[in-house]
Scaffold this motif. Structure first.
Motif, PDB file in Angstrom:
ATOM      1  N   ASN A 190     -10.406   4.301   3.591  1.00  0.00           N
ATOM      2  CA  ASN A 190      -9.006   4.682   3.751  1.00  0.00           C
ATOM      3  C   ASN A 190      -8.460   4.112   5.054  1.00  0.00           C
ATOM      4  O   ASN A 190      -8.909   4.480   6.141  1.00  0.00           O
TER       5      ASN A 190
ATOM      6  N   ASP B 140      -8.253   1.573   0.111  1.00  0.00           N
ATOM      7  CA  ASP B 140      -6.916   2.179   0.040  1.00  0.00           C
ATOM      8  C   ASP B 140      -6.112   1.791   1.275  1.00  0.00           C
ATOM      9  O   ASP B 140      -6.302   2.341   2.368  1.00  0.00           O
ATOM     10  N   HIS B 141      -5.206   0.831   1.109  1.00  0.00           N
ATOM     11  CA  HIS B 141      -4.293   0.433   2.191  1.00  0.00           C
ATOM     12  C   HIS B 141      -3.071   1.341   2.137  1.00  0.00           C
ATOM     13  O   HIS B 141      -2.166   1.144   1.329  1.00  0.00           O
ATOM     14  N   ALA B 142      -3.055   2.335   3.025  1.00  0.00           N
ATOM     15  CA  ALA B 142      -1.949   3.304   3.026  1.00  0.00           C
ATOM     16  C   ALA B 142      -0.907   3.007   4.091  1.00  0.00           C
ATOM     17  O   ALA B 142       0.164   3.608   4.082  1.00  0.00           O
TER      18      ALA B 142
ATOM     19  N   ILE C 142      -6.092  -0.898  -3.394  1.00  0.00           N
ATOM     20  CA  ILE C 142      -4.776  -0.272  -3.587  1.00  0.00           C
ATOM     21  C   ILE C 142      -3.927  -0.597  -2.364  1.00  0.00           C
ATOM     22  O   ILE C 142      -4.349  -0.357  -1.233  1.00  0.00           O
TER      23      ILE C 142
ATOM     24  N   THR D 236      -0.128  -6.345   4.446  1.00  0.00           N
ATOM     25  CA  THR D 236      -1.552  -6.167   4.141  1.00  0.00           C
ATOM     26  C   THR D 236      -2.180  -7.516   3.815  1.00  0.00           C
ATOM     27  O   THR D 236      -1.597  -8.332   3.096  1.00  0.00           O
TER      28      THR D 236
ATOM     29  N   ARG E 279      -0.372   0.455  -0.976  1.00  0.00           N
ATOM     30  CA  ARG E 279       0.712   1.407  -1.222  1.00  0.00           C
ATOM     31  C   ARG E 279       2.059   0.840  -0.771  1.00  0.00           C
ATOM     32  O   ARG E 279       2.136  -0.169  -0.066  1.00  0.00           O
ATOM     33  N   ARG E 280       3.115   1.504  -1.204  1.00  0.00           N
ATOM     34  CA  ARG E 280       4.471   0.983  -1.048  1.00  0.00           C
ATOM     35  C   ARG E 280       4.805   0.629   0.402  1.00  0.00           C
ATOM     36  O   ARG E 280       5.464  -0.381   0.686  1.00  0.00           O
ATOM     37  N   ASP E 281       4.360   1.441   1.345  1.00  0.00           N
ATOM     38  CA  ASP E 281       4.694   1.208   2.751  1.00  0.00           C
ATOM     39  C   ASP E 281       3.710   0.286   3.459  1.00  0.00           C
ATOM     40  O   ASP E 281       3.882  -0.008   4.643  1.00  0.00           O
ATOM     41  N   ALA E 282       2.697  -0.183   2.761  1.00  0.00           N
ATOM     42  CA  ALA E 282       1.640  -0.966   3.410  1.00  0.00           C
ATOM     43  C   ALA E 282       1.978  -2.462   3.420  1.00  0.00           C
ATOM     44  O   ALA E 282       1.214  -3.304   2.936  1.00  0.00           O
TER      45      ALA E 282
ATOM     46  N   GLU F  99      -4.113  -3.008  -7.218  1.00  0.00           N
ATOM     47  CA  GLU F  99      -2.904  -2.206  -7.455  1.00  0.00           C
ATOM     48  C   GLU F  99      -1.990  -2.399  -6.254  1.00  0.00           C
ATOM     49  O   GLU F  99      -2.257  -1.864  -5.176  1.00  0.00           O
TER      50      GLU F  99
ATOM     51  N   TYR G 249       1.768  -2.180  -4.611  1.00  0.00           N
ATOM     52  CA  TYR G 249       3.105  -1.590  -4.701  1.00  0.00           C
ATOM     53  C   TYR G 249       4.020  -2.079  -3.581  1.00  0.00           C
ATOM     54  O   TYR G 249       5.191  -1.686  -3.518  1.00  0.00           O
TER      55      TYR G 249
END
Length: 431
Positions: free
Chosen positions: A267, A296-298, A325, A333, A327-330, A357, A359
Motif C-alpha cells: 500500500n 495499491d497506488h493510493a 491498482i 504513478t 487510484r483516481r488521485d494517484a 486497474e 483510474y
C-alpha cells in the motif's frame, strides 16, 4: 442457489483446536470468525483458482507450537541456513516458538526486539497486529499465531548489518505452525532484513505473515528465502505500508515446499515512495508455487517495480498473479511489472495473470510476461568448451535468475543468492 461446503478434515481440525486465551483472545475470536466464514480457499475463488487448499490440505494438520525434536536435529536445521556467515544478528524460531538460547541479538539502543509469543507485547506491536489484508489464510494466522518477531528500528537509526529471522520446522509431527512478524521502521531509519524458512522432511503446513511498516524517509532491504521441506505447504502473506518517501526493496527466493502460496499486499500511503519487489522460484518434481502480488497506488508520485524469474523442471508448476491498482488521485504513478519463465521440460507449466486497474490519467504503467526454454546456442557454446550439461544448465539458470536479485543491496547476500540459484539444479539431481 447457495452452495454450502462441507468442512474438510483440515478445517474440522482447526475448528476443534480453537481455544483462544490471554490478552489477545478477542482478537483471535474475530480473526477465526473471519476465516470460518469462507473456510480454506478453493478453486471457485478467483484469486485462488490455481491453488485449491481444500484439496491440497486433505488430511488433518492441527495447529501446534513447541518442539519435541532433539537438539541435534534442531542444530542441523539451523546450520543449513545459507546466511550463517552473513547475518550479524539472529532471532531463531523452532517449530513456531522463539528460541532465545539459539538467538543472538545486538546490544544497541537503536533497535528493539520482541517475541510475539510474550504475554506483554509492546504497544508498537499490539497496535499493528490486526492491520493488514482480509485474506482468510492471514485471518487464520492471527487466530492461531504462536510466536514471531517484533522488530523496531528507532527514528534516524541505520541498521544496515543484516539481521536474520530464522524459522526452522523440524516436522516431527504432521501439523500447522503459525508465525507472524511485525517490522516497524520509524522515520528516517534503515535496516537490512533476512527472513529464512527451513524445514525437515515430514508433512506440515507453515502459515507465515510478515507486516512491514515503513515510515517517512525510511528504507528497508528485505530478502526472504523459502527452503521448507519437500512435503511441506508454505502459506505466506506480506503486508507493506509505505509512508512518504519510504523505500522498499524486497526479494523472495523459493526453492522448497511441495506447495507454496505467497501473497504480497503493498500500500502506497505517502507520496514519493518507491517499492521494488522481485522474486525467483526454482521448482522441480511436482512442486507448485502460486505467487500473487497486489500493488495499491493510493497517492500520487510513487514508483513500483515488480520482476519475477521462474524456473520449472519436470512436472513443476508456477503461477504469477500481479495486480496493480492506480487510484483516481494517484497521478504521476510510474509502475511496471514483468514475469519470465524458464521451462526445462515438456511437462513443466507456467501461468501468468498480469492485471492493471488504472483510474488516473497521467500515469506510466505496463506489464509483460514471457516463457521459453534454455537457449540452445548458449548451451552449445558452453558444452563446446568442455563444460558438462548439468554445469552448463546451472550456469544459465543462475544467470537467468540473477536479474531478479540485482536490486539486493548487500554484496554478501547477493553472492549467497547467486550460489543458491546456480547450484539448485546440481543439488536436485544429487538428491
Amino acid at each position: 442457489m447457495t452452495v454450502t461446503l462441507v468442512k474438510t478434515p483440515a478445517e474440522t481440525a482447526y475448528t476443534d483446536a480453537f481455544d483462544p486465551q490471554g490478552a489477545l483472545a478477542d482478537v483471535r475470536k474475530s480473526a477465526f470468525a473471519q476465516f470460518a466464514a469462507t473456510g480454506l480457499p478453493h478453486r471457485r475463488m478467483e484469486d485462488w483458482k490455481w491453488t485449491d487448499l481444500r484439496q491440497l490440505m486433505s488430511s488433518p494438520l492441527p495447529p501446534v507450537s513447541g518442539t519435541t525434536a532433539s537438539a541435534d536435529t534442531i542444530d542441523a536445521l539451523i546450520s543449513a541456513s545459507p546466511f550463517g556467515d552473513v547475518a550479524r544478528a539472529r532471532m531463531v524460531f523452532v517449530d513456531g516458538v522463539y528460541d532465545a538460547d539459539r538467538s543472538s541479538l545486538p546490544a544497541t539502543g537503536d533497535m528493539e526486539f520482541a517475541s510475539l509469543g510474550s504475554d506483554d507485547l509492546p504497544d508498537w506491536v499490539s497496535d499493528k497486529l490486526v492491520a493488514g489484508s482480509t485474506d482468510p489464510i492471514a485471518a487464520l494466522n492471527l487466530a492461531y499465531m504462536s510466536d514471531g518477531a517484533g522488530l523496531r528500528v528507532k527514528a534516524g537509526s541505520g541498521m544496515d548489518a543484516p539481521i536474520e529471522l530464522l524459522f526452522v520446522t523440524t516436522a516431527e509431527q504432521a501439523a500447522t505452525y503459525t508465525t507472524r512478524n511485525v517490522i516497524v521502521l520509524e522515520e528516517g531509519s534503515s535496516a537490512t532484513l533476512i527472513e529464512t524458512h527451513i524445514g525437515g522432511t515430514g508433512e506440515y503446513v507453515h502459515n507465515a505473515v510478515t507486516q512491514l511498516h515503513i515510515a517517512d524517509n525510511a528504507r528497508l532491504d528485505r530478502v526472504k528465502v523459502q527452503e521448507e521441506g519437500l512435503e511441506a505447504i508454505h502459506l505466506s502473506n506480506t503486508d507493506v505500508h509505505l509512508a512518504e518517501s519510504a523505500h522498499l526493496k524486497d526479494f523472495t527466493l523459493t526453492i522448497g515446499g511441495r506447495a507454496t502460496r505467497q501473497q504480497g499486499f503493498i500500500n502506497f500511503a505517502g507520496e514519493h515512495a518507491e517499492g521494488h519487489v522481485s522474486g525467483a522460484f526454482l521448482l522441480t518434481g511436482k512442486q507448485h508455487n502460486d505467487t500473487r502480488l497486489v500493488i495499491d497506488h493510493a497517492v500520487p508520485n510513487c514508483l513500483s517495480r515488480e520482476l519475477f524469474k521462474c524456473v520449472m523442471d519436470e512436472a513443476a508448476r508456477g503461477v504469477f498473479q500481479g495486480k496493480a491498482i492506480v487510484r483516481r488521485d494517484a497521478q504521476k504513478t510510474d509502475g511496471n511489472q514483468s514475469s519470465h519463465a524458464l521451462l526445462l521440460s515438456d511437462e513443466a507449466e507456467f501461468d501468468a495473470k498480469p492485471e492493471l486497474e488504472i483510474y488516473a490519467d497521467d500515469v506510466v504503467c505496463g506489464h509483460g510476461a514471457t516463457s521459453g526454454d534454455l537457449d540452445e546456442n548458449q548451451m552449445f557454446y558452453l558444452r563446446a568448451r568442455g563444460i558438462t550439461e548439468t554445469e552448463a544448465k546451472s550456469m544459465l539458470i543462475g544467470a537467468f535468475a540473477a536479474e531478479a536479485f540485482d536490486d539486493v543491496e548487500s554484496d554478501a547476500i547477493r553472492e549467497v543468492l547467486g550460489g543458491l540459484a546456480e547450484g539448485w539444479l546440481a543439488r536436485r539431481k544429487a538428491g
